[in-house]
Design a protein around this motif. Structure first.
Motif, PDB file in Angstrom:
ATOM      1  N   THR A  81       0.823  -1.206   0.000  1.00  0.00           N
ATOM      2  CA  THR A  81       0.000   0.000   0.000  1.00  0.00           C
ATOM      3  C   THR A  81       0.859   1.259   0.000  1.00  0.00           C
ATOM      4  OG1 THR A  81      -1.698  -1.199   1.239  1.00  0.00           O
ATOM      5  CG2 THR A  81      -1.859   1.198   1.205  1.00  0.00           C
ATOM      6  N   SER A  82       1.898   1.266   0.812  1.00  0.00           N
ATOM      7  CA  SER A  82       2.803   2.419   0.857  1.00  0.00           C
ATOM      8  C   SER A  82       3.470   2.645  -0.488  1.00  0.00           C
ATOM      9  CB  SER A  82       3.865   2.215   1.945  1.00  0.00           C
ATOM     10  OG  SER A  82       3.277   2.038   3.210  1.00  0.00           O
ATOM     11  N   MET A  83       3.865   1.547  -1.134  1.00  0.00           N
ATOM     12  CA  MET A  83       4.492   1.657  -2.450  1.00  0.00           C
ATOM     13  C   MET A  83       3.532   2.282  -3.457  1.00  0.00           C
ATOM     14  SD  MET A  83       5.741  -1.397  -5.003  1.00  0.00           S
ATOM     15  CE  MET A  83       4.045  -1.917  -5.235  1.00  0.00           C
ATOM     16  N   VAL A  84       2.294   1.799  -3.474  1.00  0.00           N
ATOM     17  CA  VAL A  84       1.313   2.307  -4.436  1.00  0.00           C
ATOM     18  C   VAL A  84       1.061   3.800  -4.233  1.00  0.00           C
ATOM     19  CG1 VAL A  84      -1.112   2.197  -5.117  1.00  0.00           C
ATOM     20  CG2 VAL A  84       0.180   0.085  -4.785  1.00  0.00           C
ATOM     21  N   PHE A  85       0.832   4.212  -2.999  1.00  0.00           N
ATOM     22  CA  PHE A  85       0.495   5.618  -2.752  1.00  0.00           C
ATOM     23  C   PHE A  85       1.703   6.527  -2.949  1.00  0.00           C
ATOM     24  CE2 PHE A  85      -3.318   3.836  -1.059  1.00  0.00           C
ATOM     25  CZ  PHE A  85      -4.266   4.843  -1.169  1.00  0.00           C
ATOM     26  N   LEU A  86       2.891   6.047  -2.609  1.00  0.00           N
ATOM     27  CA  LEU A  86       4.077   6.868  -2.821  1.00  0.00           C
ATOM     28  C   LEU A  86       4.343   7.054  -4.320  1.00  0.00           C
ATOM     29  CD1 LEU A  86       6.182   8.374  -1.176  1.00  0.00           C
ATOM     30  CD2 LEU A  86       7.650   6.356  -1.286  1.00  0.00           C
ATOM     31  N   ILE A  87       4.140   5.998  -5.092  1.00  0.00           N
ATOM     32  CA  ILE A  87       4.296   6.118  -6.543  1.00  0.00           C
ATOM     33  C   ILE A  87       3.250   7.071  -7.108  1.00  0.00           C
ATOM     34  CG2 ILE A  87       4.069   4.873  -8.735  1.00  0.00           C
ATOM     35  CD1 ILE A  87       5.332   2.457  -7.365  1.00  0.00           C
ATOM     36  N   LEU A  88       2.034   6.993  -6.594  1.00  0.00           N
ATOM     37  CA  LEU A  88       0.968   7.878  -7.073  1.00  0.00           C
ATOM     38  C   LEU A  88       1.290   9.336  -6.783  1.00  0.00           C
ATOM     39  CD1 LEU A  88      -1.717   8.396  -8.322  1.00  0.00           C
ATOM     40  CD2 LEU A  88      -2.843   7.657  -6.227  1.00  0.00           C
ATOM     41  N   ILE A  89       1.870   9.608  -5.627  1.00  0.00           N
ATOM     42  CA  ILE A  89       2.273  10.977  -5.300  1.00  0.00           C
ATOM     43  C   ILE A  89       3.369  11.456  -6.247  1.00  0.00           C
ATOM     44  CG2 ILE A  89       3.435  12.379  -3.546  1.00  0.00           C
ATOM     45  CD1 ILE A  89       1.913  10.709  -1.428  1.00  0.00           C
ATOM     46  N   GLY A  90       4.372  10.605  -6.480  1.00  0.00           N
ATOM     47  CA  GLY A  90       5.436  10.966  -7.415  1.00  0.00           C
ATOM     48  C   GLY A  90       4.906  11.159  -8.825  1.00  0.00           C
ATOM     49  N   ALA A  91       3.964  10.301  -9.248  1.00  0.00           N
ATOM     50  CA  ALA A  91       3.391  10.420 -10.583  1.00  0.00           C
ATOM     51  C   ALA A  91       2.566  11.697 -10.732  1.00  0.00           C
ATOM     52  CB  ALA A  91       2.517   9.199 -10.879  1.00  0.00           C
ATOM     53  N   SER A  92       1.911  12.121  -9.656  1.00  0.00           N
ATOM     54  CA  SER A  92       1.143  13.369  -9.706  1.00  0.00           C
ATOM     55  C   SER A  92       2.064  14.564  -9.918  1.00  0.00           C
ATOM     56  CB  SER A  92       0.345  13.540  -8.409  1.00  0.00           C
ATOM     57  OG  SER A  92      -0.612  12.518  -8.270  1.00  0.00           O
ATOM     58  N   LEU A  93       3.200  14.562  -9.238  1.00  0.00           N
ATOM     59  CA  LEU A  93       4.180  15.629  -9.451  1.00  0.00           C
ATOM     60  C   LEU A  93       4.698  15.598 -10.893  1.00  0.00           C
ATOM     61  CD1 LEU A  93       6.210  15.460  -6.118  1.00  0.00           C
ATOM     62  CD2 LEU A  93       4.949  17.436  -6.969  1.00  0.00           C
ATOM     63  N   PHE A  94       4.964  14.410 -11.402  1.00  0.00           N
ATOM     64  CA  PHE A  94       5.437  14.285 -12.778  1.00  0.00           C
ATOM     65  C   PHE A  94       4.413  14.849 -13.770  1.00  0.00           C
ATOM     66  CE2 PHE A  94       5.202  11.880 -16.743  1.00  0.00           C
ATOM     67  CZ  PHE A  94       6.466  12.097 -17.259  1.00  0.00           C
ATOM     68  N   SER A  95       3.142  14.481 -13.598  1.00  0.00           N
ATOM     69  CA  SER A  95       2.116  14.932 -14.538  1.00  0.00           C
ATOM     70  C   SER A  95       1.927  16.443 -14.483  1.00  0.00           C
ATOM     71  CB  SER A  95       0.785  14.218 -14.260  1.00  0.00           C
ATOM     72  OG  SER A  95       0.299  14.539 -12.969  1.00  0.00           O
ATOM     73  N   LEU A  96       2.061  17.037 -13.290  1.00  0.00           N
ATOM     74  CA  LEU A  96       1.940  18.495 -13.167  1.00  0.00           C
ATOM     75  C   LEU A  96       3.071  19.204 -13.900  1.00  0.00           C
ATOM     76  CD1 LEU A  96       0.854  18.987  -9.435  1.00  0.00           C
ATOM     77  CD2 LEU A  96      -0.466  19.576 -11.466  1.00  0.00           C
ATOM     78  N   VAL A  97       4.295  18.725 -13.705  1.00  0.00           N
ATOM     79  CA  VAL A  97       5.445  19.354 -14.367  1.00  0.00           C
ATOM     80  C   VAL A  97       5.377  19.110 -15.870  1.00  0.00           C
ATOM     81  CG1 VAL A  97       7.967  19.386 -14.524  1.00  0.00           C
ATOM     82  CG2 VAL A  97       6.867  19.156 -12.286  1.00  0.00           C
ATOM     83  N   PHE A  98       4.982  17.901 -16.270  1.00  0.00           N
ATOM     84  CA  PHE A  98       4.842  17.582 -17.694  1.00  0.00           C
ATOM     85  C   PHE A  98       3.832  18.516 -18.345  1.00  0.00           C
ATOM     86  CE2 PHE A  98       3.069  15.193 -21.263  1.00  0.00           C
ATOM     87  CZ  PHE A  98       4.196  14.695 -21.877  1.00  0.00           C
ATOM     88  N   ARG A  99       2.712  18.748 -17.661  1.00  0.00           N
ATOM     89  CA  ARG A  99       1.693  19.663 -18.188  1.00  0.00           C
ATOM     90  C   ARG A  99       2.192  21.097 -18.171  1.00  0.00           C
ATOM     91  NH1 ARG A  99      -2.497  18.117 -15.061  1.00  0.00           N
ATOM     92  NH2 ARG A  99      -2.875  16.414 -16.501  1.00  0.00           N
ATOM     93  N   GLY A 100       2.983  21.449 -17.149  1.00  0.00           N
ATOM     94  CA  GLY A 100       3.511  22.811 -17.062  1.00  0.00           C
ATOM     95  C   GLY A 100       4.457  23.158 -18.197  1.00  0.00           C
ATOM     96  N   PHE A 101       5.133  22.167 -18.731  1.00  0.00           N
ATOM     97  CA  PHE A 101       6.019  22.378 -19.874  1.00  0.00           C
ATOM     98  C   PHE A 101       5.280  22.315 -21.213  1.00  0.00           C
ATOM     99  CE2 PHE A 101       9.698  21.065 -17.099  1.00  0.00           C
ATOM    100  CZ  PHE A 101      10.397  22.263 -17.229  1.00  0.00           C
ATOM    101  N   GLY A 102       3.962  22.096 -21.158  1.00  0.00           N
ATOM    102  CA  GLY A 102       3.186  22.026 -22.390  1.00  0.00           C
ATOM    103  C   GLY A 102       3.212  20.677 -23.062  1.00  0.00           C
ATOM    104  N   GLY A 103       3.604  19.637 -22.318  1.00  0.00           N
ATOM    105  CA  GLY A 103       3.697  18.311 -22.908  1.00  0.00           C
ATOM    106  C   GLY A 103       2.362  17.757 -23.353  1.00  0.00           C
ATOM    107  N   GLU A 104       1.309  18.071 -22.600  1.00  0.00           N
ATOM    108  CA  GLU A 104      -0.012  17.566 -22.944  1.00  0.00           C
ATOM    109  C   GLU A 104      -0.485  18.130 -24.284  1.00  0.00           C
ATOM    110  OE1 GLU A 104      -4.007  18.313 -20.717  1.00  0.00           O
ATOM    111  OE2 GLU A 104      -2.943  16.707 -19.666  1.00  0.00           O
TER     112      GLU A 104
END
Length: 455
Positions: free
Chosen positions: A302-325
């Motif tokens: 459970t800790s692994m899943v939620f920690l990965i989800l938190i890291g992935a959320s940061l990744f998606s925000l930065v990816f979107r901030g650079f106009g990747g989407e």
């Protein structure tokens, strides 16, 4: 600036290949890129202001509460050795038939996959329990190892599956975003229950194809299976039913409560966890050691899943901030062939990423980026989710980097050679690709039952 998002994606993949922890890599590399981008004025730091609300949304997400509960259910059943009893009883009853043991392995693997939903646990358990017996009975090492790896990956597609729980949560957000992009304001969404129902027919069809393959091998390549079955005078149908009843009742309670509308997937997961505790208690497997092991393993996953989800959320925000989407959206919409070409390309990318990333990382990193674009282009979200699940299941079998192959090689390195494992999984990869093609050509295989149940 948009191409920095592409560089960010490849930097994350490179760091993962170097062996750094997934969650910390996703968050760390993304924050480094954001800092560099802000320093040179090419990144809007206002995107990071939404991080606290994102994190709160993750830990308070009621859908994701199903993850620790399903993990708890699987770990308890593994510890109580429910699958071991079932395999022994089924092998004894069907052992008199030429392919009885092979059929038993696939059926028990299916039930174990439906009970645990964890690929690694299923492959390791079946490898330890059935591989020595299959080799002793006269099955070829390649056929035995291929069948075990293939049935182990059924945990990706057969509900209740943790992979489908995570995909359901991500696709729900992707569907809502796609609706907003289309200017549609609708309360409709995609639920985990939709994916569970949509996966029933494809999952059962895959099991049938596996069984047909085992029968075909016995018919056209008889040297790979025993010349005859093994009689067992102590085998009885009653012992099989006694061993078969607990997992079947548990699965029926979990899935039945969802299909009949009595419970949400999260509530059904709690039913499964309580049912698993009850079954373990009946077997006398509940003690201090069991509780300690179950609590430890459930907390780790459970800790692994939620920690990965938190890291992935940061990744998606930065990816979107650079106009990747926007870059991806313009790229996909400009492809000749429309959604067909875009879907084919996405499936190929996910298949290749399955060699180096686990399904959790792909679900949280890749799917949120590509799913809204594909849904806007016309893809049904339930069909898309099952296509992704089957695709990942196939990539986990494909040499040389398939995760299922690593799991089996880890527990059976003294019994079979790596070459034999690789050769054994090839026919099952072809079967899974065939299923993927069938679903692609005939989406109603996935969408018909959810439309009947949920309208």
């Amino acid at each position: 600036m948009e191409w920095l998002s592409v560089l960010l994606f490849f930097a994350v993949c490179a760091a993962l290949l170097l062996g750094y922890p997934v969650a910390l890599t996703l968050a760390g590399v993304s924050l480094i890129f954001a800092g560099i981008g802000a320093l040179f004025g090419v990144f809007d730091t206002s995107y990071l202001l939404t991080v606290p609300s994102r994190l709160f949304g993750i830990v308070s997400n009621t859908t994701l509460i199903a993850v620790p509960l399903f993990v708890l259910m699987g770990v308890i059943l593994e510890r109580a050795k429910i699958a071991e009893d079932l395999l022994i009883s089924m092998s004894a009853v069907l052992g008199r038939f030429k392919t009885g043991l092979g059929v038993s392995v696939i059926v028990v693997g299916m039930l174990l996959a439906a009970s645990t939903g964890i690929v690694g646990a299923t492959v390791v358990t079946m490898g330890l329990l059935s591989l020595p017996t299959m080799l002793k009975r006269g099955y070829s090492p390649s056929l035995a190892s291929g069948a075990i790896c293939a049935t182990g990956t059924l945990g990706q597609i057969i509900p209740p599956s943790i992979a489908l729980v995570l995909l359901g949560d991500v696709l729900s957000s992707a569907y809502q975003k796609a609706q907003l992009d289309l200017g549609i304001f609708s309360p409709d969404s995609v639920s985990v229950g939709d994916l569970f129902v949509g996966a029933l027919f494809p999952g059962l069809l895959l099991v049938v194809l596996y069984l047909l393959y085992i029968w075909g091998v016995s018919r056209f390549s008889p040297q790979q299976v025993p010349a005859k079955g093994q009689e067992n005078e102590h085998a009885s149908l009653r012992s099989l039913l006694v061993a078969l009843a607990p997992p079947l009742i548990l699965i029926a309670c979990v899935l039945g409560s969802i299909l009949l509308g009595y419970a949400t997937p999260t509530e059904a997961a709690s039913v499964g966890a309580i049912g698993a505790l009850f079954l373990a208690g009946l077997k006398g497997a509940l003690n201090a050691s069991t509780f300690k092991y179950v609590a430890s393993e459930t907390t780790k996953v459970t800790s692994m899943v939620f920690l990965i989800l938190i890291g992935a959320s940061l990744f998606s925000l930065v990816f979107r901030g650079f106009g990747g989407e926007e870059l991806l959206k313009s790229f996909f919409t400009s492809l000749p062939g429309g959604m067909f070409t875009a879907m084919l390309l996405v499936m190929l990318i996910i298949f290749l990423l399955g060699f180096i990333l686990d399904f959790i990382e792909i679900t949280f990193v890749v799917v949120p980026i590509v799913a809204p674009i594909l849904i806007v282009m016309g893809a049904d979200p339930i069909w898309l989710g099952i296509m992704i699940a089957v695709n990942l299941q196939t990539s986990f079998l494909t040499p040389p980097f398939g995760f299922a192959l690593f799991y089996l090689r880890g527990v059976a390195s003294q019994l079979v050679k790596t070459e034999q494992i690789y050769r054994g999984v090839v026919p099952f990869i072809v079967i899974q690709l065939l299923l993927l093609l069938i679903i692609a050509i005939a989406p109603p295989i996935v969408t018909w039952l959810p439309s009947i149940i949920y309208g």
